[in-house]
Structure formats: C-alpha cells, structure tokens
Scaffold this active site. Structure first.
Site, PDB file in Angstrom:
ATOM      1  NE  ARG A 176      -3.900  -2.416   1.705  1.00 34.08           N
ATOM      2  CZ  ARG A 176      -3.736  -3.650   1.194  1.00 34.08           C
ATOM      3  NH1 ARG A 176      -2.516  -4.158   1.077  1.00 34.08           N
ATOM      4  NH2 ARG A 176      -4.789  -4.341   0.794  1.00 34.08           N
ATOM      5  CE1 TYR A 214     -24.495  -4.383 -14.476  1.00 32.97           C
ATOM      6  CE2 TYR A 214     -23.677  -2.145 -14.204  1.00 32.97           C
ATOM      7  CZ  TYR A 214     -23.458  -3.506 -14.185  1.00 32.97           C
ATOM      8  OH  TYR A 214     -22.206  -4.001 -13.894  1.00 32.97           O
ATOM      9  CG  HIS A 343      -5.580  -7.467 -13.194  1.00 32.57           C
ATOM     10  ND1 HIS A 343      -5.887  -7.749 -11.876  1.00 32.57           N
ATOM     11  CD2 HIS A 343      -6.756  -7.507 -13.864  1.00 32.57           C
ATOM     12  CE1 HIS A 343      -7.186  -7.932 -11.758  1.00 32.57           C
ATOM     13  NE2 HIS A 343      -7.738  -7.801 -12.953  1.00 32.57           N
ATOM     14  CB  ALA A 344      -5.801 -12.385 -15.787  1.00 27.86           C
ATOM     15  CG  HIS A 373     -12.917 -14.815 -15.440  1.00 28.29           C
ATOM     16  ND1 HIS A 373     -14.127 -14.564 -14.835  1.00 28.29           N
ATOM     17  CD2 HIS A 373     -12.448 -13.604 -15.856  1.00 28.29           C
ATOM     18  CE1 HIS A 373     -14.380 -13.266 -14.881  1.00 28.29           C
ATOM     19  NE2 HIS A 373     -13.374 -12.663 -15.486  1.00 28.29           N
ATOM     20  CD  GLU A 374      -9.228 -12.816 -17.840  1.00 32.30           C
ATOM     21  OE1 GLU A 374      -9.676 -12.153 -18.792  1.00 32.30           O
ATOM     22  OE2 GLU A 374      -9.305 -12.425 -16.655  1.00 32.30           O
ATOM     23  CG  HIS A 377     -13.737 -11.829 -20.526  1.00 35.51           C
ATOM     24  ND1 HIS A 377     -14.872 -11.111 -20.214  1.00 35.51           N
ATOM     25  CD2 HIS A 377     -13.019 -11.893 -19.378  1.00 35.51           C
ATOM     26  CE1 HIS A 377     -14.841 -10.764 -18.935  1.00 35.51           C
ATOM     27  NE2 HIS A 377     -13.719 -11.224 -18.400  1.00 35.51           N
ATOM     28  CD  GLU A 401     -15.697  -9.215 -15.762  1.00 32.97           C
ATOM     29  OE1 GLU A 401     -14.938 -10.179 -15.481  1.00 32.97           O
ATOM     30  OE2 GLU A 401     -15.343  -8.257 -16.473  1.00 32.97           O
ATOM     31  CD1 TRP A 475     -10.022   1.232   2.021  1.00 32.05           C
ATOM     32  CD2 TRP A 475     -11.289   1.133   0.180  1.00 32.05           C
ATOM     33  NE1 TRP A 475      -9.690   0.073   1.352  1.00 32.05           N
ATOM     34  CE2 TRP A 475     -10.454  -0.009   0.220  1.00 32.05           C
ATOM     35  CE3 TRP A 475     -12.165   1.289  -0.887  1.00 32.05           C
ATOM     36  CZ2 TRP A 475     -10.474  -0.991  -0.768  1.00 32.05           C
ATOM     37  CZ3 TRP A 475     -12.186   0.307  -1.886  1.00 32.05           C
ATOM     38  CH2 TRP A 475     -11.351  -0.806  -1.815  1.00 32.05           C
ATOM     39  NE  ARG A 479     -11.597  -4.069   2.306  1.00 31.10           N
ATOM     40  CZ  ARG A 479     -10.481  -4.750   2.068  1.00 31.10           C
ATOM     41  NH1 ARG A 479      -9.337  -4.101   1.856  1.00 31.10           N
ATOM     42  NH2 ARG A 479     -10.487  -6.059   2.024  1.00 31.10           N
ATOM     43  CG  HIS A 503     -10.474  -4.116 -10.776  1.00 31.81           C
ATOM     44  ND1 HIS A 503      -9.693  -5.033 -10.101  1.00 31.81           N
ATOM     45  CD2 HIS A 503     -11.024  -4.789 -11.825  1.00 31.81           C
ATOM     46  CE1 HIS A 503      -9.766  -6.198 -10.713  1.00 31.81           C
ATOM     47  NE2 HIS A 503     -10.562  -6.084 -11.752  1.00 31.81           N
ATOM     48  NE  ARG A 512     -17.160  -4.129 -15.320  1.00 33.47           N
ATOM     49  CZ  ARG A 512     -16.596  -3.641 -16.431  1.00 33.47           C
ATOM     50  NH1 ARG A 512     -15.694  -4.342 -17.086  1.00 33.47           N
ATOM     51  NH2 ARG A 512     -16.916  -2.448 -16.869  1.00 33.47           N
ATOM     52  CE1 TYR A 513     -14.311  -8.814 -12.677  1.00 34.67           C
ATOM     53  CE2 TYR A 513     -14.356  -6.547 -11.883  1.00 34.67           C
ATOM     54  CZ  TYR A 513     -13.852  -7.507 -12.749  1.00 34.67           C
ATOM     55  OH  TYR A 513     -12.911  -7.168 -13.674  1.00 34.67           O
TER      56      TYR A 513
END
Length: 637
Positions: A176, A214, A343-344, A373-374, A377, A401, A475, A479, A503, A512-513
C-alpha cells in the site's frame, strides 16, 4: 467521395467545434442516410479501435515511457474521432427509426470520458489514467536492499502460502505504501476530469454513467436487496474462518470487535480466501479439493491450462480459440525482465480476427480457473463478432464476467477434475461434499461484500459525498462494516488504500463482479437443467453438453443488441437477477456452518484501533448514508 449528408454533418462539426456537446440534435436526416452513416462508422471503428487497442497491448506488455506515450497519443486520437461520430449521430431525428438503429445511434453518442470538450484536458485525463495504472504495475516492496518483490508472482504467492503473520503484515503495508499511497493526488485529478466529461453527456457524475450500462432505474436498489439476502451466508462463513484463524495465529492478533485482520486471509485485498483451504476444510482427512500439487506433478504449463480450457468450450459446441489467440497472447510473465501489467485480461482487437489473453499464469488451481474466466470473455467476443461494433459487448457488464465463471462452476467440481485426470481419487459422500462447498464458498461467498463495496465507495467519491480528505476513512468504514475485515496497522489520510487494488487505478467499474457472482449461479442452474443433470446443483458438470452450449450461444451471440433482460431470459427463462440459485447451491454448507458456529457470529460496525483492538463507534457520513440506503432497501422487500 463524401455523401451529401456526411458533408453537411462535417460542416456541423466544424462549426460547432469538437467537444462542443451534443445539443444540436434532430436535423431530420432520413433512415437511408442513417444506414449510410452506420456503415461508415463500422468501417472507421474497425480501424480506429484496432489501432488504439494494439498500442495499449504493446504498452501493457512492455511498460516503458515511450510505449505509454504512444498509447496515450493513440487514445487521444480515438477520443477525438468518437467526438466527431457522436456529433454526427446526434443529427438524426430517430423518432420513426427501427429500434436497432435507434440503439446504435444512442450508443455512438454515449462516449463516456471521451466527451471531455477540451482537447488539453482530454489528453491530461488519458495521461493521468496511464500513470495510475503504470504506478500500480511497476510497484515493488523491498524487504531489504537486494530483495524487492513485485506483486506478481512473489507477493501474491507469499499471501497464498506463508503463515508468518509478521511477514504478511509487512508486505500488506509495504504494498500500500508503494502503490496506493503514491496515487492519491492523481486519483483526485481523475475524478474531477472524469466527472466533467460525463456531465457533457447529461450524467450527474461518473458513477451515474457507469450505472446507466445496466439500463434499469432500480439497479442500485436491486443489488442492495441481493446483498442483504446473501449477507447471512457471508456472516456464517466469516465466523467459521475467524475461529479457525484464531487457532492458527492466536487470539492476541485479533481485535475484540470481531473483525478479521485483512492480512491473514490469503489474499492482498482479502477478497477471496481459497488459498487458506489447508486450514479451513471441515474434514481435512478427505482427499484435497485443491489440485495444484497434481497439476505441478503432471507438468502443467500455462499452455496446458489454456488448452484444457479451450477443450471445455469446444465440448459444448462453442468456438475454438483462433490462431491469433495462440500466436499473440501473453500467457506467461515474460522472462526478459520487462515490466508488464500482470493482471489477467482478455482483449478484442475489433477486426474480427485478433483476440488475445494477457495473464502471468502460474500452475495453480486459481490460475486454472482464471484461464477459463478469461477464455469466457474471448468466447463472448467470438460469438458476437457478427454484430455491428456498437453491439460488440456484453448484454450488461456483469454478463461478460459471468460466462467463464459459469464454466468454472463445472470445471472445479471433483467429478470433472477426476474425469480430466487431476483428481486421482473421487470420493462422493457428505463430508467430501462439504469440503468441496467450503472450497467454493471461500471463492464465491467470501467475495460478495468486497465485490459490492468497491463501487459503493467510488459512487460516493464521484457524487462528492466522499472527499479527498476522507478517501481512506470512508474506504475502511465500508470494509469494516460490510466485510468484517480491518487494517492490521494504523491508516491515515496520507494513505490511499483503494489504489492498492488494480481496478481503482485502471478505472474498471467493479459492481459487474458482484452482479456476475449472482447471475453465474442462475446461468449454471439453467444450463444444468438443459444438460439433463440430476442431483444437487453443486455436483453438476455440463462438460460435453451441446444442449447447454446452444443456450449459451443463443445468448452470447446477441451481444448488447437488446436490453440485458432479453438475452438473460434466453438462458434462464427469467428477466430478473435472483440470489436463490446461489442459496440453493450452498445450502448444505450453510446448514453445517449454522450448526458449528452457534451464536459467535458477526462483528461491530466501526473499525477497530489496530493498537487496542477496540472498534470506533462513529462512522463517516458516507458509511451512515450507506447504512440508511441498505436499510431502506431491506425494509421494502
């Protein structure tokens, strides 16, 4: 030769000026002229978008200042082209046009941040976004002068395998410091410029623009209700995991507030917990659900993983990966030492030929799942490529997704892993079932509040409710309250912990996830029924079912040519998202968790002080607003 309507349109753009907004609408150009315009748009979009995508691919697979600048320059030119197309599309009076034509013209006008009507500011916005992503991708944590670790694969692997609390704490804080903390000023600039851009299009702010994808006036209320319905499952899983982790690390590491310190959950962001399976299985004497060791034993490579994924899609009668995929994808981290975005991600180059995946693949079950997953897409790209470019997208962002993850619900079953030779022994009994469901819950249930809260925070930022002087507090309020995890070290407004998650700097909407993690179970249930599955939903494997494949093909080939409820109905028979298939899938585990947890469930709403372990009682205005909104949603159902 330029047609007469286009000549008139170019004059309009020249007089108004690029970026002057889209107020001049309805010049009554007729349907034939609209057809000519749309044909021209498709030809130009193919060239423009393909070239810019290629520039960004080069940049993300070789991060240099030169490649970054080339990508920014290409994006600026494409954005200016989008502005011209938007102005031209606005000249049509679409009242009597067919629905498909109206939809295409509306999409061409809805250009997002490209609408920023000051070229200098538009270039600045693109540079800010490139710098944010670059800062994240090149960050390293130095444990000493000769030991500096990138996120992928080193730090990620440490979180997955190490049980050294002090090391994990150091890496958690160090990441971080080296990523998010350096982004706060850039992110503040981005928020201002992005809001200015979308307000040109009539949106209240960037969050309002994202939610518009949406196409539902009740979207926020709908997902709020889904989250409330699923929260009891998460709380039970959280309680179970907390008790097991206390046995591993000792009570003194945990705050009295009931939160789990965020660095102990096997993932840099505590978003999924499946790497902790070794200490969390209800019945550890049963065969392991995680087949990573078997993959290593069988010498699986990145190519093997993607070839196995390809074979699953083709077993459904869907499209094999094209030649360009195998020739041009980056399936492993380059060995020449260059910086890349690990990042994929899956890429459509808009020419109907070139589709690629970028992934620093490791030989693990997690990366095996990510590959599916990829590839999901890519399969979506292949099936909707006959559509106009304006419709080459998911029915809504959650659809894209959900496809690969739906496939993974079959791929990760013990039955399927045994069938493809990765699970030597198949044990089918209640205890083995609960182990499997626990492994899946550590992926799926653990993720739900994280998937939900990221954009709750960003929507608040875009609205102006969360300001730069409370970025980090708001934030962590979300959490601590929604996810029940807390920072292991003191956080201040000098920190910018949202930026540590890819992201945020990459400006990728995240709700979206959450949507995907709900609807993938609706898809799974419907596809299992099409495949003729008998038995509990969590045991279903649709491998080799062309009937299931036909349903997927019928839905995915539509792209975004219709409001998402119509493609959704093609597979599920419904027009609304529902949590019930997810609840049905995990019900045996829920019953088990309720029995073993007893009443030791939940956590206090405020964040604990890392020094004392005591939760604060005062929530920020953002968190209080969130709670009020959620309660309103809950009480209305």
């Amino acid at each position: 030769m330029t047609s007469s309507w286009l000549s008139r349109g170019l004059v309009v753009v020249m007089v108004m000026g690029v970026g002057a907004g889209v107020e001049a609408r309805g010049t009554n150009w007729n349907q034939t002229e609209a057809e000519e315009f749309l044909a021209m748009y498709q030809r130009q979009a193919r060239v423009e978008l393909s070239a810019t995508t290629e520039r960004y691919w080069t940049y993300q697979t070789n991060i240099t200042k030169e490649n970054q600048q080339a990508a920014v320059d290409a994006q600026l030119q494409t954005d200016l082209w989008k502005q011209n197309m938007s102005h031209l599309a606005a000249q049509f009076n679409t009242t009597d046009f067919p629905p498909s034509m109206k939809r295409q013209l509306a999409f061409i006008q809805d250009i997002g941040t490209a609408a920023l009507n000051d070229t200098r500011k538009l270039e600045q916005l693109n540079k800010v976004l490139a710098n944010l992503e670059s800062n994240h991708s090149v960050a390293k944590v130095c444990l000493d002068d000769n030991n500096c670790l990138p996120l992928e694969p080193n730090i990620t692997r440490a979180f997955e395998t190490s049980r050294d609390e002090k090391l994990l704490r150091r890496l958690w804080a160090g990441w971080r410091d080296e990523s998010g903390k350096k982004m706060k000023q850039l992110y503040t600039q981005f928020v201002s410029l992005s809001n200015e851009a979308v307000r040109t299009l009539g949106y209240a702010d960037t969050g309002d623009y994202w939610k518009s994808k949406y196409e539902s006036d009740t979207f926020e209320q709908d997902i709020g209700a889904l989250f409330e319905e699923l929260k009891p499952f998460y709380k039970q899983l959280h309680a179970y995991v907390r008790r097991r982790l206390k046995k591993q690390y000792g009570e003194d590491v945990f705050p009295s507030s009931g939160h789990i310190p965020a660095h102990l959950l096997g993932n840099m962001w505590a978003q999924q917990w499946h790497s902790l399976q070794d200490m969390l299985m209800p019945y550890p004497d049963k065969p392991k659900v995680d087949v990573t060791a078997e993959m290593v034993e069988q010498s699986y490579t990145a190519w093997t993983i993607f070839e196995v994924a390809d074979s699953f899609f083709t077993s459904l009668g869907l499209e094999p990966m094209p030649e360009a995929f195998w020739n041009k994808s980056m399936l492993e981290k380059p060995k020449d030492g260059r910086d890349v975005v690990c990042h994929a991600s899956a890429w459509d180059f808009y020419n109907g030929i070139d589709f690629r995946v970028k992934q620093c693949t490791e030989t693990t079950l997690e990366h095996f799942s990510t590959a599916h997953h990829e590839m999901g897409h890519i399969e979506y790209y292949l099936l909707y490529k006959p559509q106009p470019i304006t419709f080459r997208n998911g029915a809504n962002p959650g659809f894209h997704e959900a496809i690969g993850d739906t496939i993974s619900l079959s791929v990760e079953t013990p039955k399927h892993l045994h069938q493809i030779g990765l699970l030597p022994t198949l044990v089918e009994d209640t205890e083995a079932d609960l182990n499997f469901l626990m492994a899946m819950a550590l992926q799926k249930i653990a993720f739900l509040p994280f998937g939900y809260l990221i954009d709750q925070w960003r929507w608040s930022v875009f609205r102006g409710d969360t300001t730069p002087d409370s970025y980090n507090k708001d934030w962590w309020d979300l959490r601590c309250n929604l996810q029940g995890v807390s920072p292991p070290v003191k956080r201040t407004e000098d920190d910018f912990d949202p930026g540590a998650k890819y992201h945020i700097p990459s400006n990728t909407p995240y709700i979206r996830y959450f949507v995907s993690f709900v609807i993938q179970f609706q898809f799974h249930k419907a596809l299992c029924e099409a495949a003729g599955h008998q038995g509990p939903l969590h045991t279903c494997d649709i491998y080799n079912s062309t009937e299931a494949g036909d349903k997927l093909r019928a839905m995915m080939s539509k792209g975004s040519s219709q409001v998402w409820t119509e493609p959704f109905r093609v597979v599920t028979g419904r027009t609304k998202m529902s949590a019930q298939p997810l609840v049905q899938y995990f019900q045996p585990l829920m019953t088990y968790l309720e029995e073993v947890n007893g009443e030791d469930v939940g956590w206090e709403t405020g964040c604990p002080d890392p020094a004392t372990g005591t939760a604060a009682t005062q929530l920020s205005s953002c968190a209080l607003l969130m709670l009020a909104t959620l309660m309103t949603v809950f009480c209305s159902f």
